[in-house]
Design a protein around this motif. Sequence first.
Motif, PDB file in Angstrom:
ATOM      1  N   ILE A  15       2.382   6.203   3.863  1.00  0.00           N
ATOM      2  CA  ILE A  15       1.040   6.801   3.820  1.00  0.00           C
ATOM      3  C   ILE A  15       0.782   7.618   5.077  1.00  0.00           C
ATOM      4  O   ILE A  15       0.336   8.760   5.000  1.00  0.00           O
ATOM      5  N   ALA A  16       1.090   7.050   6.237  1.00  0.00           N
ATOM      6  CA  ALA A  16       0.848   7.770   7.496  1.00  0.00           C
ATOM      7  C   ALA A  16       1.677   9.042   7.574  1.00  0.00           C
ATOM      8  O   ALA A  16       1.177  10.093   7.974  1.00  0.00           O
ATOM      9  N   SER A  17       2.937   8.975   7.154  1.00  0.00           N
ATOM     10  CA  SER A  17       3.777  10.166   7.250  1.00  0.00           C
ATOM     11  C   SER A  17       3.403  11.205   6.195  1.00  0.00           C
ATOM     12  O   SER A  17       3.398  12.402   6.474  1.00  0.00           O
ATOM     13  N   TYR A  18       3.056  10.782   4.992  1.00  0.00           N
ATOM     14  CA  TYR A  18       2.715  11.708   3.919  1.00  0.00           C
ATOM     15  C   TYR A  18       1.430  12.479   4.228  1.00  0.00           C
ATOM     16  O   TYR A  18       1.345  13.673   4.025  1.00  0.00           O
ATOM     17  N   GLU A  68       0.832  -1.207   0.000  1.00  0.00           N
ATOM     18  CA  GLU A  68       0.000   0.000   0.000  1.00  0.00           C
ATOM     19  C   GLU A  68       0.862   1.251   0.000  1.00  0.00           C
ATOM     20  O   GLU A  68       0.576   2.210  -0.722  1.00  0.00           O
ATOM     21  N   ASP A  69       1.933   1.258   0.796  1.00  0.00           N
ATOM     22  CA  ASP A  69       2.833   2.408   0.830  1.00  0.00           C
ATOM     23  C   ASP A  69       3.517   2.627  -0.520  1.00  0.00           C
ATOM     24  O   ASP A  69       3.591   3.755  -1.014  1.00  0.00           O
ATOM     25  N   VAL A  70       4.028   1.552  -1.108  1.00  0.00           N
ATOM     26  CA  VAL A  70       4.702   1.655  -2.404  1.00  0.00           C
ATOM     27  C   VAL A  70       3.724   2.126  -3.479  1.00  0.00           C
ATOM     28  O   VAL A  70       4.046   3.000  -4.286  1.00  0.00           O
ATOM     29  N   ASN A  71       2.528   1.564  -3.476  1.00  0.00           N
ATOM     30  CA  ASN A  71       1.505   1.957  -4.451  1.00  0.00           C
ATOM     31  C   ASN A  71       1.219   3.452  -4.347  1.00  0.00           C
ATOM     32  O   ASN A  71       1.211   4.166  -5.351  1.00  0.00           O
ATOM     33  N   ALA A  72       1.012   3.952  -3.133  1.00  0.00           N
ATOM     34  CA  ALA A  72       0.730   5.374  -2.935  1.00  0.00           C
ATOM     35  C   ALA A  72       1.909   6.229  -3.382  1.00  0.00           C
ATOM     36  O   ALA A  72       1.740   7.230  -4.097  1.00  0.00           O
ATOM     37  N   PHE A  73       3.121   5.854  -2.985  1.00  0.00           N
ATOM     38  CA  PHE A  73       4.315   6.623  -3.325  1.00  0.00           C
ATOM     39  C   PHE A  73       4.486   6.728  -4.835  1.00  0.00           C
ATOM     40  O   PHE A  73       4.675   7.823  -5.381  1.00  0.00           O
TER      41      PHE A  73
END
Length: 115
Positions: free
Chosen positions: A106-109, A17-22
């Motif tokens: 995701i949480a940090s962004y 999920e993090d990689v997808n969002a990034f």
Amino acid sequence: MKVITLCGSTKYKKQFEDVNAFLTLQGNIVLSLCFFEQSEGIHITEEQAKLFEDIHFRKIDMSDEIFVVDVDGYIGKSTRKEIEYAKKMKKEVRYYSNSEIPKDFIASYFKIQKG
């Protein structure tokens, strides 16, 4: 803009999920997994596993590159086959373990408060 297929173990849903969002926020089209069997405790049949494998190879065919979600350097048998296939098809291969993607992106962004 690139088309990028994510590859890796289904036990790493959060990292996917993090990689997808990034990568999406960089303007890429990201193709990921439909099910995260290991992290969600989903049982699939041999037929379903073969179907998912075939679909994933077609995603690689449509992609400019693959991005391997290799948390702590872990690459399983299925992911190794996907990497070999991508290289054979002359696709670029990048790795999470060598990337600039922060953990818990995701949480940090989005400055999500936990707890």
